[in-house]
Design an enzyme around this catalytic site. Sequence first.
Site, PDB file in Angstrom:
ATOM      1  N   ALA A 102      46.229  -6.159 -50.038  1.00  9.83           N
ATOM      2  CA  ALA A 102      45.666  -5.061 -50.791  1.00  9.83           C
ATOM      3  C   ALA A 102      44.078  -5.510 -50.712  1.00  9.83           C
ATOM      4  O   ALA A 102      43.933  -6.833 -50.678  1.00  9.83           O
ATOM      5  CB  ALA A 102      46.113  -4.927 -52.151  1.00  9.83           C
ATOM      6  N   GLY A 145      49.957  -7.333 -49.613  1.00 10.40           N
ATOM      7  CA  GLY A 145      50.567  -6.123 -49.653  1.00 10.40           C
ATOM      8  C   GLY A 145      50.744  -5.739 -48.095  1.00 10.40           C
ATOM      9  O   GLY A 145      51.597  -4.623 -48.076  1.00 10.40           O
ATOM     10  N   GLU A 148      54.366  -6.506 -47.987  1.00 10.48           N
ATOM     11  CA  GLU A 148      55.135  -5.485 -48.796  1.00 10.48           C
ATOM     12  C   GLU A 148      55.225  -4.143 -48.078  1.00 10.48           C
ATOM     13  O   GLU A 148      56.323  -3.471 -48.231  1.00 10.48           O
ATOM     14  CB  GLU A 148      54.309  -5.392 -50.196  1.00 10.48           C
ATOM     15  CG  GLU A 148      54.707  -6.700 -50.865  1.00 10.48           C
ATOM     16  CD  GLU A 148      53.677  -6.709 -52.085  1.00 10.48           C
ATOM     17  OE1 GLU A 148      52.397  -6.508 -52.108  1.00 10.48           O
ATOM     18  OE2 GLU A 148      54.126  -6.955 -53.263  1.00 10.48           O
ATOM     19  N   GLU A 168      49.445 -14.194 -52.791  1.00  9.40           N
ATOM     20  CA  GLU A 168      48.883 -13.906 -53.848  1.00  9.40           C
ATOM     21  C   GLU A 168      48.582 -14.838 -55.000  1.00  9.40           C
ATOM     22  O   GLU A 168      47.524 -14.943 -56.000  1.00  9.40           O
ATOM     23  CB  GLU A 168      49.541 -12.501 -54.572  1.00  9.40           C
ATOM     24  CG  GLU A 168      49.592 -11.344 -53.919  1.00  9.40           C
ATOM     25  CD  GLU A 168      50.577 -11.091 -53.081  1.00  9.40           C
ATOM     26  OE1 GLU A 168      51.181 -12.012 -52.533  1.00  9.40           O
ATOM     27  OE2 GLU A 168      50.864 -10.219 -52.565  1.00  9.40           O
TER      28      GLU A 168
HETATM   29  N1  CAA Z   1      40.953  -7.914 -49.007  1.00 11.53           N
HETATM   30  C1  CAA Z   1      39.520  -7.453 -48.602  1.00 11.53           C
HETATM   31  N2  CAA Z   1      39.255  -8.106 -47.804  1.00 11.53           N
HETATM   32  C2  CAA Z   1      39.819  -8.942 -46.793  1.00 11.53           C
HETATM   33  C3  CAA Z   1      40.983  -9.082 -47.066  1.00 11.53           C
HETATM   34  C4  CAA Z   1      41.785  -8.520 -48.187  1.00 11.53           C
HETATM   35  N3  CAA Z   1      43.066  -8.669 -48.524  1.00 11.53           N
HETATM   36  N4  CAA Z   1      41.535 -10.141 -46.044  1.00 11.53           N
HETATM   37  C5  CAA Z   1      40.421  -9.990 -45.230  1.00 11.53           C
HETATM   38  N5  CAA Z   1      39.313  -9.630 -45.854  1.00 11.53           N
HETATM   39  C6  CAA Z   1      37.947  -9.439 -45.086  1.00 11.53           C
HETATM   40  C7  CAA Z   1      37.420 -10.609 -45.293  1.00 11.53           C
HETATM   41  O1  CAA Z   1      36.757 -10.653 -46.471  1.00 11.53           O
HETATM   42  C8  CAA Z   1      36.404 -10.714 -44.085  1.00 11.53           C
HETATM   43  O2  CAA Z   1      35.257  -9.793 -44.439  1.00 11.53           O
HETATM   44  P1  CAA Z   1      33.690 -10.126 -44.312  1.00 11.53           P
HETATM   45  O3  CAA Z   1      33.580 -10.353 -42.692  1.00 11.53           O
HETATM   46  O4  CAA Z   1      32.794  -8.929 -44.771  1.00 11.53           O
HETATM   47  O5  CAA Z   1      33.613 -11.419 -44.917  1.00 11.53           O
HETATM   48  C9  CAA Z   1      37.125  -9.960 -43.026  1.00 11.53           C
HETATM   49  O6  CAA Z   1      38.210  -9.345 -43.698  1.00 11.53           O
HETATM   50  C10 CAA Z   1      37.802 -10.994 -42.068  1.00 11.53           C
HETATM   51  O7  CAA Z   1      38.435 -12.148 -42.756  1.00 11.53           O
HETATM   52  P2  CAA Z   1      38.247 -13.683 -42.805  1.00 11.53           P
HETATM   53  O8  CAA Z   1      36.831 -13.897 -42.001  1.00 11.53           O
HETATM   54  O9  CAA Z   1      38.677 -14.355 -43.728  1.00 11.53           O
HETATM   55  O10 CAA Z   1      39.275 -13.833 -41.214  1.00 11.53           O
HETATM   56  P3  CAA Z   1      39.844 -15.119 -40.847  1.00 11.53           P
HETATM   57  O11 CAA Z   1      40.582 -14.990 -39.553  1.00 11.53           O
HETATM   58  O12 CAA Z   1      39.086 -16.588 -41.136  1.00 11.53           O
HETATM   59  O13 CAA Z   1      41.225 -15.363 -42.045  1.00 11.53           O
HETATM   60  C11 CAA Z   1      43.036 -14.341 -43.330  1.00 11.53           C
HETATM   61  C12 CAA Z   1      42.256 -14.182 -41.907  1.00 11.53           C
HETATM   62  C13 CAA Z   1      43.682 -15.745 -43.407  1.00 11.53           C
HETATM   63  C14 CAA Z   1      44.235 -13.029 -43.188  1.00 11.53           C
HETATM   64  C15 CAA Z   1      42.057 -14.245 -44.645  1.00 11.53           C
HETATM   65  O14 CAA Z   1      41.345 -13.209 -44.375  1.00 11.53           O
HETATM   66  C16 CAA Z   1      43.139 -14.024 -45.917  1.00 11.53           C
HETATM   67  O15 CAA Z   1      43.251 -15.130 -46.398  1.00 11.53           O
HETATM   68  N6  CAA Z   1      42.674 -12.972 -46.461  1.00 11.53           N
HETATM   69  C17 CAA Z   1      43.438 -12.527 -47.780  1.00 11.53           C
HETATM   70  C18 CAA Z   1      44.939 -12.577 -47.649  1.00 11.53           C
HETATM   71  C19 CAA Z   1      45.356 -12.540 -48.925  1.00 11.53           C
HETATM   72  O16 CAA Z   1      45.262 -13.104 -50.063  1.00 11.53           O
HETATM   73  N7  CAA Z   1      46.124 -11.199 -49.255  1.00 11.53           N
HETATM   74  C20 CAA Z   1      46.974 -10.895 -50.545  1.00 11.53           C
HETATM   75  C21 CAA Z   1      46.027  -9.788 -51.195  1.00 11.53           C
HETATM   76  S1  CAA Z   1      46.540  -9.596 -52.905  1.00 11.53           S
HETATM   77  C22 CAA Z   1      47.569  -8.274 -52.755  1.00 11.53           C
HETATM   78  O17 CAA Z   1      48.215  -7.737 -51.641  1.00 11.53           O
HETATM   79  C23 CAA Z   1      48.291  -7.804 -53.964  1.00 11.53           C
HETATM   80  C24 CAA Z   1      49.419  -7.045 -53.679  1.00 11.53           C
HETATM   81  O18 CAA Z   1      50.508  -7.357 -53.830  1.00 11.53           O
HETATM   82  C25 CAA Z   1      49.690  -5.581 -53.354  1.00 11.53           C
END
Ligand code: CAA
Length: 294
Positions: A102, A145, A148, A168
């Site tokens: 998400a 998500g 999911e 999460e």
């Molecule tokens: N939401 C918003 N933006 C996101 C995102 C997310 N879930 N995941 C990645 N992005 C964005 C980053 O902020 C970044 O944007 P900017 O360039 O503007 O800074 C861009 O995508 C690229 O991401 P990274 O620079 O972080 O890329 P990376 O290769 O270094 O890392 C990753 C990749 C490991 C997937 C890392 O991006 C990450 O940990 N993302 C979050 C994963 C996460 O926590 N997901 C769970 C979300 S909560 C949820 O999903 C609740 C639910 O149950 C519905």
Amino acid sequence: MATTTFGRFLISNINNKNSLNKLTQNVRLYSVPTESFEFIKVSKAGQNKNVGIIQLNRPKALNALCNGLMSEVAKALDHLEADSSVGAIIITGSEKAFAAGADIKEMKDNTYSTCISGNFLEQWTRVSQTYKPIIAAVNGYALGGGCELAMMCDIIYAGDSAKFGQPEILIGTIPGAGGTQRLTRSVGKSKAMEMVLTGCQVEAVEAEKMGLVSKVFPADKLLDEAVKLGEKIASNSQITNTMAKEAVNVAYETTLREGLRFEKRMFHGTFATKDQKEGMSAFAEKRKPNFSNQ
Ligand code: CAA
């Protein structure tokens, strides 16, 4: 360029000239009603153009599932389900990310009351309510998500680069679109607890061993293989596919006794269809069935 209509969208036969190109080798793609969508691309693939593809297309955010993207997915599903030529649907992403979850930036300032009053994430359930068979073709990250969303689909095919996880907990929340429930039913309590409580990522091969993923392919073959699977499923009677899918899904929601009763009634129900008559007659006459979806 040949064109046909697809719901209210224009579909063009573009013979592999779109961004799905990199993900496919042999499959012929038709369409791209992209002008109507900001975050996804929709196309039809396969010899008979009977496999719908929804490609998540928000590369700068690793396909983070913002509200706008998920409402477009719901809209695309409405259209693909209304299109009688489509017998199976694929949801896919890019080589780097199926979806990284998400949209954290979009939801970070939500409050409990805005979540309740807006019924936050409710529109995601549209994916799990799809009555046509739906396949997740996962390359790269399927986190939160994203994992999911894949689990809402009926079958998960993964590229060898895929990584699944429910991270999460690392950002102070818990899965909210089925992660604690579908993952547990899929891989059992111990594995699900480990993933949910540590936020660890699981590679494609491990995910296959756990039973989360049905098959793993080289990343660049994934979409072709998913389309082949979609074509195989689409060659069955659509009506029988729906009955079979509903019966399997009931196994997740009821007791064995109730599930067996439901299955038996569904089985009996197939004998009210023309496609059962056609399927069994074709077998007896040693020919291929010609299903009419009735
Ligand atoms: N939401 C918003 N933006 C996101 C995102 C997310 N879930 N995941 C990645 N992005 C964005 C980053 O902020 C970044 O944007 P900017 O360039 O503007 O800074 C861009 O995508 C690229 O991401 P990274 O620079 O972080 O890329 P990376 O290769 O270094 O890392 C990753 C990749 C490991 C997937 C890392 O991006 C990450 O940990 N993302 C979050 C994963 C996460 O926590 N997901 C769970 C979300 S909560 C949820 O999903 C609740 C639910 O149950 C519905």
